[in-house]
Design a protein around this motif. Sequence first.
Motif, PDB file in Angstrom:
ATOM      1  N   ASP A 151      -4.511  10.097  -5.523  1.00 36.35           N
ATOM      2  CA  ASP A 151      -4.401  10.114  -4.061  1.00 36.35           C
ATOM      3  C   ASP A 151      -3.528   8.937  -3.623  1.00 36.35           C
ATOM      4  O   ASP A 151      -2.886   8.281  -4.452  1.00 36.35           O
ATOM      5  CB  ASP A 151      -5.799  10.043  -3.421  1.00 36.35           C
ATOM      6  CG  ASP A 151      -6.619   8.865  -3.950  1.00 36.35           C
ATOM      7  OD1 ASP A 151      -7.846   8.992  -4.098  1.00 36.35           O
ATOM      8  OD2 ASP A 151      -6.012   7.794  -4.265  1.00 36.35           O
ATOM      9  N   SER A 152      -3.519   8.683  -2.319  1.00 35.01           N
ATOM     10  CA  SER A 152      -2.652   7.642  -1.760  1.00 35.01           C
ATOM     11  C   SER A 152      -3.368   6.310  -1.578  1.00 35.01           C
ATOM     12  O   SER A 152      -3.037   5.533  -0.683  1.00 35.01           O
ATOM     13  CB  SER A 152      -2.075   8.102  -0.416  1.00 35.01           C
ATOM     14  OG  SER A 152      -3.122   8.403   0.492  1.00 35.01           O
ATOM     15  N   SER A 153      -4.347   6.044  -2.447  1.00 36.90           N
ATOM     16  CA  SER A 153      -5.136   4.817  -2.308  1.00 36.90           C
ATOM     17  C   SER A 153      -4.555   3.639  -3.088  1.00 36.90           C
ATOM     18  O   SER A 153      -5.102   2.549  -3.061  1.00 36.90           O
ATOM     19  CB  SER A 153      -6.569   5.068  -2.793  1.00 36.90           C
ATOM     20  OG  SER A 153      -6.573   5.383  -4.177  1.00 36.90           O
TER      21      SER A 153
ATOM     22  N   ASN B 245      -6.499   1.296  -7.913  1.00 42.78           N
ATOM     23  CA  ASN B 245      -6.819   2.477  -7.120  1.00 42.78           C
ATOM     24  C   ASN B 245      -7.892   2.132  -6.091  1.00 42.78           C
ATOM     25  O   ASN B 245      -8.220   0.955  -5.876  1.00 42.78           O
ATOM     26  CB  ASN B 245      -7.237   3.628  -8.023  1.00 42.78           C
ATOM     27  CG  ASN B 245      -8.479   3.293  -8.852  1.00 42.78           C
ATOM     28  OD1 ASN B 245      -9.196   2.312  -8.568  1.00 42.78           O
ATOM     29  ND2 ASN B 245      -8.736   4.081  -9.890  1.00 42.78           N
ATOM     30  N   ARG B 246      -8.455   3.170  -5.464  1.00 43.46           N
ATOM     31  CA  ARG B 246      -9.421   2.912  -4.388  1.00 43.46           C
ATOM     32  C   ARG B 246     -10.666   2.202  -4.876  1.00 43.46           C
ATOM     33  O   ARG B 246     -11.353   1.531  -4.097  1.00 43.46           O
ATOM     34  CB  ARG B 246      -9.795   4.229  -3.703  1.00 43.46           C
ATOM     35  CG  ARG B 246     -10.577   5.202  -4.575  1.00 43.46           C
ATOM     36  CD  ARG B 246     -11.155   6.362  -3.769  1.00 43.46           C
ATOM     37  NE  ARG B 246     -10.131   7.166  -3.118  1.00 43.46           N
ATOM     38  CZ  ARG B 246      -9.901   7.153  -1.796  1.00 43.46           C
ATOM     39  NH1 ARG B 246     -10.622   6.380  -1.014  1.00 43.46           N
ATOM     40  NH2 ARG B 246      -8.967   7.934  -1.295  1.00 43.46           N
ATOM     41  N   ASN B 247     -10.967   2.279  -6.183  1.00 43.79           N
ATOM     42  CA  ASN B 247     -12.133   1.601  -6.747  1.00 43.79           C
ATOM     43  C   ASN B 247     -11.812   0.212  -7.276  1.00 43.79           C
ATOM     44  O   ASN B 247     -12.637  -0.388  -7.963  1.00 43.79           O
ATOM     45  CB  ASN B 247     -12.728   2.446  -7.876  1.00 43.79           C
ATOM     46  CG  ASN B 247     -13.187   3.809  -7.401  1.00 43.79           C
ATOM     47  OD1 ASN B 247     -13.751   3.927  -6.301  1.00 43.79           O
ATOM     48  ND2 ASN B 247     -12.963   4.834  -8.222  1.00 43.79           N
ATOM     49  N   GLU B 248     -10.572  -0.271  -6.952  1.00 44.99           N
ATOM     50  CA  GLU B 248     -10.094  -1.562  -7.436  1.00 44.99           C
ATOM     51  C   GLU B 248      -9.986  -1.612  -8.964  1.00 44.99           C
ATOM     52  O   GLU B 248      -9.957  -2.675  -9.574  1.00 44.99           O
ATOM     53  CB  GLU B 248     -11.008  -2.699  -6.965  1.00 44.99           C
ATOM     54  CG  GLU B 248     -10.955  -2.982  -5.474  1.00 44.99           C
ATOM     55  CD  GLU B 248      -9.593  -3.509  -5.048  1.00 44.99           C
ATOM     56  OE1 GLU B 248      -9.027  -2.970  -4.085  1.00 44.99           O
ATOM     57  OE2 GLU B 248      -9.093  -4.450  -5.705  1.00 44.99           O
TER      58      GLU B 248
ATOM     59  N   LYS C 103       0.851  -1.194   0.000  1.00 48.73           N
ATOM     60  CA  LYS C 103       0.000   0.000   0.000  1.00 48.73           C
ATOM     61  C   LYS C 103       0.884   1.242   0.000  1.00 48.73           C
ATOM     62  O   LYS C 103       2.078   1.176   0.266  1.00 48.73           O
ATOM     63  CB  LYS C 103      -0.901  -0.005   1.225  1.00 48.73           C
ATOM     64  CG  LYS C 103      -1.840  -1.200   1.297  1.00 48.73           C
ATOM     65  CD  LYS C 103      -2.671  -1.157   2.568  1.00 48.73           C
ATOM     66  CE  LYS C 103      -3.603  -2.371   2.664  1.00 48.73           C
ATOM     67  NZ  LYS C 103      -4.380  -2.369   3.914  1.00 48.73           N
TER      68      LYS C 103
END
Length: 820
Positions: free
Chosen positions: A85-87, A101-104, A34
């Motif tokens: 971002d940092s996702s 990313n944060r949305n996979e 991560k």
Amino acid sequence: MKGCFILLILSSHLLLIITISTVADTITITQSIKDGESIISAGESFRLGFFSPGNSKNRYLGIWYNKVSVKTVVWVANREIPLADSSGVLKITDRGLVLVNRNETIIWSSNSTGSTRNVAQLLDSGNLVVKDEDNPEDYLWQSFDYPCDTFLPGMKLGWNRVTGLNRYISSWKTPDDPARGNFTCRIDPAGYPEMIVTEGSVESFRVGSWNGLRFTGTPELKPNPIYIFGFVLNEKEMDYSYQLLNNSLLSRMVIGQNGLFQRFTWIERTRNWRVYLSAQIDNCDHYNLCGAYGSCNINNSPVCSCLKGFVPKVPKEWEMVDWSSGCIRKTPLNCFGDGFRKYSAMKLPETRKSWFDRSINLEDCRNMCTKNCSCTAYSNLDIREGGSGCLLWFNDLIDIREFDENGQDIYIRMAASEIDDDMRIKSKSNEKKRMTIIVSSVISTGILFLVVTIVLYVRKKKQQNAGKETGIVLGNANDKGQKEDLELPLFDFATIACATNNFSVTNKLGEGGFGPVFKGTLKDGQEIAVKRLSKHSSQGLDEFKNEVMHIAKLQHRNLVKLLGCCIESEEKMLIYEFMPNKSLDFFIFDPSRSKLLDWPKRYHIINGIARGLLYLHQDSRLRIIHRDLKAGNILLDDEMNPKISDFGLARSFGGSETEANTNKVVGTYGYMSPEYAMEGLYSVKSDVFSFGVIVLETVSGKRNRGFSHTDHHLNLLGHAWILQKEGRSIEIIDASVRNSCNLSEVLRSVHVGLLCVQQNLAERPSMSTVVFMLGGEGALPEPKQPGFFTERDLIELNSSSSYHNSSSANNLTITQLGAR
């Protein structure tokens, strides 16, 4: 029960700690990285993680130097698609590496197939690889195949001709944006391949074609003590790579946002990167600045001029300093009456419309060009060892420049009336001879030596000659009572003392029975190696006389060159060309340095030694037996060409002589043939035996003396012979060259080496046969048992009182302290 539970928790915690510590450089299918986390290569040289470049807030997955205080990113995964971002999370799946990313949503992937046992590992070279745990040597994907703006040691630039993969580097768009910028550096495969830098689709700089030593457009990129490099061109690959000679040094090549292709090295004292060199150094490096048949010389004003025999195509444009229209011939060609003019020290023209053949020589190349009316020029393809191969041009010659050094010869088609007599130019070198000092041979205390008599200068004015170089003629009475005159430059003592910093210990390279050896630099910048005779060594006196009388006669690219000598008062010195890459044993017997000698380089060295020995045994004026051939006496020049050195023990044969006996056996344990070590019988076959030992040591990376196989106590020769008989010769190959070796060449070299070390000297091949066998493809005879089959043989020989009393071998082995 409670105690067992606590013990179980502690055990699990300990296991977790152990697991984390052992996979610090690896990601498995059950792990991920991560933002804020990272992995570090095993040697802690590189780190993989997330970062934001410059003033940008975007996040990227990249690799950077771990031990450098200035964050220096060498590779970026998602250079075209940043994370906002940092996702971001990096995972390893059965499809290889994926960045989500944060949305996979997958924003980057290695697109490599595999299995549920895939792992990703960051190597200490900076290479991120994906592999199957069950087959770790076979990479499914590697970041080195998809470089960004940085060219790292061990990386390849060029084409995989089997898969069609093209590896090239491209600049960052800005310091804040690693996306592909305007400049790329790549191998152009058209015609004879060459490296080019382009701005968009327009060529801005041509690094040039490869000539065996360097790219013709960048003479400053020659091999040196910092790194070595090479170019591979065969049916499978077409690529350029380099390796650092010092693993503790941090050095990288980068294509900058300004299009400069530069090498940087890290300076710990200043804690910053310093430009070590730049491929583009001046205005002449602008692509095709002077147009067709125009040549650029940065020392001239203006820099562009037409080649001899050509005139500006549009003179008015040239008057306005616009050279793009180029030049045309003064005299048109008529095909069958044409000839060729030689141009030296040139950057060869662009090779996109060229043809090449590695197998023919320069004369055949000329004949082919002569018979083809469309052929405009020809040149050697490879300039090593006097030149080989053929390169032909079939178009206007463009992007040419002249160099002060390290340029190349090219022969350009001209009308017969335009051709000059090049022989007159060559004759000028003979007009610079200086005064001659006659040295006659005299017999004093039973030893033939040299006495210098100055015939054109009065002795009282000798001091006025300091720093000047003269010539001497050496008289030598051979075994037949004949006398030969040898010209040899004479250096005065003051010149050599100045060159060696007064024989400073910091200049000392080593010492042997002859005396110490020093590195020196003459006033013109030429580097030399000085062998200074020890004043108290009678053995050194013999060596001095012997070495002068033998090597002064020898001229071959694989023999170290004697530049001259110094005979002044009690001082007697030999001055040699300096070999910056030390000797063969310096590389092959060291675990780290051995990696710098890949198989092509080792094979080149083996063949060079063979050709040098063939010259000594067959082609020189006298048949020369070296008698102390060993890896330590094979010096390597700045281009890793082998040079046989140290002729202090050499003997010459005249007429039909082929062998001789001596009561004084001298040499080095592990390399001496049985008949010489035990009976004092030496011949050309003694050198052949020593050569065979060197071949097996070069292939295996192991010394013959001191090697003992744990199972059967055989030395290297015996071990190699047993493996050959059992069809397992591949096991002897040095691990550091297995990935770079041509297996048929290696196995053939081992086979030839074993033929050379056979016990019976009559069964050993001659060096002419050795050279033929190394370059051929036919069947070879099976080797018989080698001499000194076991390590016990060498131990007993070493401890033999009769041998030890008659030998000065140990005194003749120089301990090297540095390059020479």
